[in-house]
Write an enzyme that holds these catalytic residues in place. Structure first.
Site, short mmCIF file in Angstrom:
data_model
loop_
_atom_site.label_atom_id
_atom_site.label_comp_id
_atom_site.label_asym_id
_atom_site.label_seq_id
_atom_site.Cartn_x
_atom_site.Cartn_y
_atom_site.Cartn_z
N LYS B 81 -0.02 -11.56 3.44
CA LYS B 81 -1.42 -11.81 3.79
C LYS B 81 -1.83 -13.24 3.45
CE LYS B 81 -3.05 -7.10 2.69
NZ LYS B 81 -3.37 -6.56 4.01
N GLY B 153 -8.31 -0.03 -0.02
CA GLY B 153 -8.35 0.23 -1.46
C GLY B 153 -9.25 1.38 -1.85
N GLY B 214 -7.72 2.72 4.08
CA GLY B 214 -8.19 3.99 3.52
C GLY B 214 -7.28 5.16 3.81
N GLY B 235 -1.90 1.15 2.38
CA GLY B 235 -2.00 0.13 1.36
C GLY B 235 -1.84 0.71 -0.02
N SER B 236 -2.95 1.11 -0.61
CA SER B 236 -2.93 1.61 -1.98
C SER B 236 -2.44 3.06 -2.04
CB SER B 236 -4.35 1.53 -2.55
OG SER B 236 -4.91 0.28 -2.23
#
Lengths: 190, 295
Positions: B81, B153, B214, B235-236
Site C-alpha cells: 500500500k 479493520g 470488513g 485484511g484484519s
C-alpha cells in the site's frame, strides 16, 4: 460438444466467452461430478498453488489424471504448471499429464510481464505473458507448436496442449479453434 | 498503442486473481500461512487495519525491507500500500518490484485533492471506491483494479455491502440509459465520458471488481461474491485475535467459501467449527470512517 473449464480460481470467463462465440457449450468445473460427460478440459491461468489446493480439497484433483487418458486437456500458464511432470521455483505437486518440466515465474515478477508475437507453426499470433512460466525441459514426444525469442511457449503432446501465454486475453480465437480441432480428432463424429 | 498494451498487462494480472482471496500479512510467517491456505496474493503491510485503527498515528507505506522479505518467501503475487496521492511512495514500491500497488484509504492520505496518475507507472494499481463515480474516476487515472472500500479493520461487512450494492445498482441503471443520456450521466457521476460509455456498453466495470473492508468470515466472503465481487480482500479478519493455527483455519475456510460461493453445502462446511472470528467494531462514527478518504 461440451468443454469444461476448471473454475476453482483464475481467468475463467474469457475462455467461456471465446468458446460461446464459437457456438460451443461450456461447463464450469468446481466439483468432481462436473467432469462427467465433458469432451475437453481447459485448466486456466490463475495461481497454480491456489488451484492445486482447491482441486485437492474438493476431490477434483485425483480425477484429472485418469480423465486425461480419455479427453484433451489445455493448460494455460498456471494450468500448464498443473499439467507438468515436474515443477521448479519452487517445487510443487503436479499431475504429470504431459512430459514437461515447468519453471514458475521464470521471467520475473509482474514488471516483467510482456506482450509479444508467438511464432506458431501456422503463423504469428499476439500473446500476453503474465508472470509467465518457462517450459525448461520436455520429452521427445512433445512437439513445439510456438516460440517467442526462440523459446518454446506452446507445446503439444498427443491430444494435450499447453501455452505459457494467455490466448484468451486477445481478440482472436485461433488457439481455442486449435483446441477444438484436437477434441474433434479425439472424438470423431462429435 | 503502448498505453492500451500496458493496461492489458495490468488488468491481465487482476484477471488471474479472480475467484480468490488476497490476505493482509504483517511478516514472513503470516505470508507463509496465507500462501499455504491458498491465498492468490498477499498484501504486505506493517500494521493490519484493525491495529492502525486502535493505535492511531500517521499510517505510511511499510518499510521496503519488510515487503522485500515477504517477496522472498512466497511464490504468489505480493501487493503493498501507498498513501492516496503519494506518488513518491509508489515510485519506491515500483522500484522494489511489488506486483500491485494499493493506493489505499487505510493509510493516511498524502494529498486531499489528487490521486496518483497511475498511467505514469508500469506496475498496476488497485484503488477503493464507494460508488460508481469514484470507481470510474480511479479507472480514468489508470487503476487496473477496483475494490470496494468497505470499512477496513472493523470486521463488520456492512460498509462493503453498502458500497458493492451502490456500485452494482448504479451499473444496472447505467445500462438502461440511451446514448444521449450518457453525457448527462457522466456529468452526474463526475467521471470521464469515454469510461462511462464503455461501462454502459460492457454492463460492468472495464476492470475487475473486488471486495474489501470488513470481510471477516467465510459467509462474509460468499456474500460479497454473490453481490458481484470477483475476488475478496481480507485484511484484519485472518490474523486479528488469532493464534497462527487459528489464523490458518480461518484463512483456509475463507478460501474454500470464496471458490464455491454459490454452494450452500460447502459454505456450511467451511463455516462450521471455526475459531471465533475477530471481535470487530460494530459502528464507526462517520468522521472516523476511512472510506471518506479520497473522492
Amino acid at each position: 460438444m461440451v468443454i469444461g473449464i476448471l473454475a476453482l480460481q483464475g481467468c475463467v470467463e474469457p475462455h467461456a466467452e471465446h468458446l460461446r462465440s464459437l457456438g460451443i457449450s461450456v461447463r464450469y468445473v468446481r466439483l468432481p461430478s462436473d467432469l462427467d460427460g465433458i469432451d475437453g478440459l481447459i485448466l486456466p491461468g490463475g495461481e497454480s498453488t491456489t488451484m492445486l489446493k482447491l482441486a485437492r480439497v474438493f476431490g477434483v484433483w485425483e480425477k484429472l489424471l485418469p480423465l486425461s487418458k480419455q479427453i484433451p486437456f489445455w493448460g494455460i500458464c498456471a494450468g500448464s504448471i498443473l499439467m507438468a511432470t515436474q515443477v521448479e521455483n519452487p517445487e510443487q505437486e503436479s499431475l504429470g499429464v504431459i512430459d514437461l518440466t515447468v519453471r514458475r515465474n521464470a521471467y520475473g515478477r509482474q514488471l516483467e510481464s510482456f506482450q509479444g508475437n508467438v511464432d506458431t507453426d501456422t503463423g504469428p499470433e499476439a500473446a500476453v505473458f503474465i508472470r509467465a512460466p518457462k517450459f525448461t525441459k520436455f520429452g521427445s514426444t512433445v512437439k513445439v507448436a510456438g516460440r517467442v525469442n526462440g523459446e518454446a511457449v506452446f507445446l503439444e503432446e498427443g491430444r494435450h496442449m499447453v501455452t505459457a501465454f494467455h490466448p484468451e486475453m486477445t481478440d482472436s480465437n485461433w488457439c481455442h479453434q486449435r483446441f477444438l480441432a484436437k477434441i474433434s480428432a479425439n472424438t470423431p463424429g462429435l | 498503442m503502448s498505453d492500451s498494451r500496458q493496461v492489458n498487462l495490468k488488468t491481465g494480472l487482476a484477471e488471474m486473481l479472480k475467484g480468490g482471496v488476497i490476505m493482509d500479512v504483517m511478516n514472513v510467517e503470516q505470508a507463509k500461512i496465507a500462501e499455504a491456505a491458498g491465498a492468490v496474493a498477499v498484501m504486505a503491510l506493517e500494521r493490519i487495519p484493525s491495529l492502525i485503527r486502535s493505535q492511531g498515528g500517521v499510517a505510511r507505506m511499510s518499510d521496503p525491507k519488510m515487503i522485500s522479505d515477504i517477496m522472498q518467501v512466497v511464490s504468489i503475487p505480493v501487493m503493498a500500500k501507498c498513501r492516496i496521492g503519494h506518488f513518491a511512495e509508489a515510485q519506491i514500491l515500483q522500484q522494489l518490484g511489488v506486483d500491485f500497488i494499493d493506493e489505499s484509504e487505510v493509510l493516511t492520505p498524502a494529498d486531499e485533492a489528487n490521486h496518483i496518475n497511475k498511467f505514469d507507472f508500469k506496475v498496476p494499481f488497485v484503488c477503493g471506491c464507494t460508488n460508481l463515480g469514484e470507481a470510474l474516476r480511479r479507472i480514468g487515472e489508470g487503476a487496473a483494479l477496483i475494490r470496494t472500500k468497505g470499512e477496513a479493520g472493523t470486521g463488520n461487512v456492512v460498509e462493503a455491502v453498502r458500497h458493492m450494492r451502490q456500485l452494482m445498482t448504479e451499473i444496472r441503471r447505467l445500462k438502461t440509459l440511451d446514448s444521449t443520456e450518457l453525457f448527462a450521466e457522466a456529468k452526474r457521476l463526475q467521471a470521464p465520458l469515454e469510461i462511462v460509455q464503455l461501462t454502459a456498453k460492457l454492463g460492468r466495470l472495464p476492470v475487475p471488481n473486488f471486495a474489501a473492508g470488513g470481510v471477516a468470515t467465510p459467509a462474509d466472503a460468499a456474500l460479497m461474491m454473490q453481490l458481484g465481487a470477483e475476488t475478496v480482500f481480507i485484511g484484519s479478519g485472518v490474523f486479528q485475535d488469532a493464534t497462527a493455527k487459528e489464523a490458518e483455519a480461518r484463512a483456509r475456510a475463507v478460501v474454500k467459501a470464496t471458490a464455491q460461493f454459490n454452494n450452500p453445502a460447502i459454505l456450511l462446511e467451511a463455516s462450521t467449527g471455526l475459531p471465533k472470528a475477530m471481535t470487530g467494531v460494530e459502528a464507526v462514527a462517520p468522521e472516523n470512517r476511512l472510506a471518506g478518504r479520497g473522492w
